[in-house]
Scaffold this motif. Structure first.
Motif, PDB file in Angstrom:
ATOM      1  N   GLN A 127     -12.272 -26.387  17.026  1.00  0.00           N
ATOM      2  CA  GLN A 127     -11.033 -26.329  16.230  1.00  0.00           C
ATOM      3  C   GLN A 127     -10.960 -27.532  15.282  1.00  0.00           C
ATOM      4  O   GLN A 127     -10.677 -27.390  14.092  1.00  0.00           O
ATOM      5  N   SER A 128     -11.239 -28.724  15.814  1.00  0.00           N
ATOM      6  CA  SER A 128     -11.168 -29.927  14.977  1.00  0.00           C
ATOM      7  C   SER A 128     -12.196 -29.883  13.850  1.00  0.00           C
ATOM      8  O   SER A 128     -11.912 -30.290  12.719  1.00  0.00           O
ATOM      9  N   ILE A 129     -13.386 -29.400  14.175  1.00  0.00           N
ATOM     10  CA  ILE A 129     -14.437 -29.297  13.152  1.00  0.00           C
ATOM     11  C   ILE A 129     -13.950 -28.426  11.997  1.00  0.00           C
ATOM     12  O   ILE A 129     -14.003 -28.813  10.833  1.00  0.00           O
ATOM     13  N   LEU A 130     -13.417 -27.239  12.327  1.00  0.00           N
ATOM     14  CA  LEU A 130     -12.954 -26.329  11.278  1.00  0.00           C
ATOM     15  C   LEU A 130     -11.775 -26.900  10.508  1.00  0.00           C
ATOM     16  O   LEU A 130     -11.701 -26.780   9.281  1.00  0.00           O
ATOM     17  N   MET A 131     -10.852 -27.538  11.220  1.00  0.00           N
ATOM     18  CA  MET A 131      -9.688 -28.126  10.552  1.00  0.00           C
ATOM     19  C   MET A 131     -10.120 -29.195   9.557  1.00  0.00           C
ATOM     20  O   MET A 131      -9.645 -29.232   8.419  1.00  0.00           O
TER      21      MET A 131
END
Ligand SMILES: [Zn+2]
Ligand SMILES: [Zn+2]
Length: 304
Positions: free
Chosen positions: A172-176
């Protein structure tokens, strides 16, 4: 299509179907696989060194509780010392309840621990902070919690801070970060932070295990876990990304691992291209900060 409900490795009944792996596993083989993944993540990425003192950030939820037991297990074979660190944000009915679970687990494992409270460190419990400010509580909480975990780790003289972030959290953090175009942050995510940031190094031993599997692992092992959710939690963007990722994973199993592995490779390339930020020492608390007064101290002033 394999209709069998048996484990792929033994005659026992399967408790889980890992689609990305095309495998059904029984309780024992699933537990072994999970433990093995965590152990390999720690050794392959050199998350700890011999005789490290590791501060384990424990909130009482499924992830950090699994982390605590996994590291206790790891410490039986590899010489590291564990010390628990817990932040009490001052949220009645939520943190007050989970703290009971946290202390039980520390005592059960015979691990020393330290609890830092917003009330003492920030000046106010979260319950008071949200009454006064309409801004998203998570933005305050994220900054304060990160700051206090670092402070707690320094106070217990730890070499590392281990947190319970799982594969889903990481992806999730990577995509955000990717969507926001924040490549310097993207370069800083991952299973361990750089050692030379001025902060205690952070490690994420569970970063290779999907969230659902951690929940299952915690249940199958009868860990005492607090399942409640923070009443102030509201991260709209992250929830949307979470749902989207779960849909992609459902449609093509393995997507989360692909994104995670891709980012790990990308991170290596980015490291050379993006220089480190210039850091000052915060004039108030002395922690490294890109501005003369760190974010945490600025927010503390606002809150008070
Ligand atoms: Zn089996
Ligand atoms: Zn400061």
């Amino acid at each position: 299509m394999d209709k069998s409900t048996k484990c792929a490795l033994c005659p026992q009944k399967a408790v889980v179907h890992l689609k990305y792996f095309n495998r059904k596993l029984c309780k024992q083989h699933f537990s072994e696989l999970t433990q093995d993944r965590i152990r390999k993540n720690i050794s392959k990425n050199e998350l700890v060194d011999k005789n490290n003192r590791v501060a384990v950030a424990v909130s009482g939820g499924k992830d950090s509780t699994t982390l605590l037991y996994s590291l206790a297990n790891f410490a039986e074979k590899f010489p590291i010392e564990l010390v628990g660190i817990t932040i009490d944000e001052g949220i009645e009915g939520y943190r007050s309840e989970s703290l009971k679970v946290v202390e039980k687990n520390y005592k059960k494992l015979g691990i020393e621990y330290k609890i830092l409270r917003y009330e003492n460190e920030v000046g106010k419990p979260m319950d008071e902070i949200v009454k006064k400010d309409q801004r998203l509580p998570c933005s305050y909480c994220g900054v304060f919690r990160r700051d206090l975990l670092n402070k707690a780790a320094l106070e217990v003289d730890a070499d590392k801070i281990a947190t319970g972030h799982n594969l889903d959290d990481e992806v999730q953090s990577i995509l955000m970060n990717y969507i926001r175009g924040d490549f310097s942050r993207l370069a800083r995510t991952g299973t361990k932070t750089a050692a030379d940031t001025g902060f205690v190094q952070r490690i994420k031993p569970l970063s290779v295990v999907p969230e659902k599997e951690i929940a299952l692992y915690a249940m199958l092992n009868n860990f005492e876990v607090y399942w409640g959710e923070c009443p102030y939690s509201h991260e709209a963007f992250r929830s949307e990304i979470r749902d989207t990722l779960n849909r992609w994973e459902e449609r093509s199993p393995g997507t989360k691992y692909q994104i995670y592995n891709g980012a790990e490779n990308l991170k290596e390339l980015l490291k050379g291209a993006i220089g480190g930020a210039i850091l000052f020492e915060c004039e108030i608390c002395g922690t490294p900060s890109p501005s003369v007064i760190c974010k945490s101290c600025e927010m503390k002033k606002e809150v008070r």
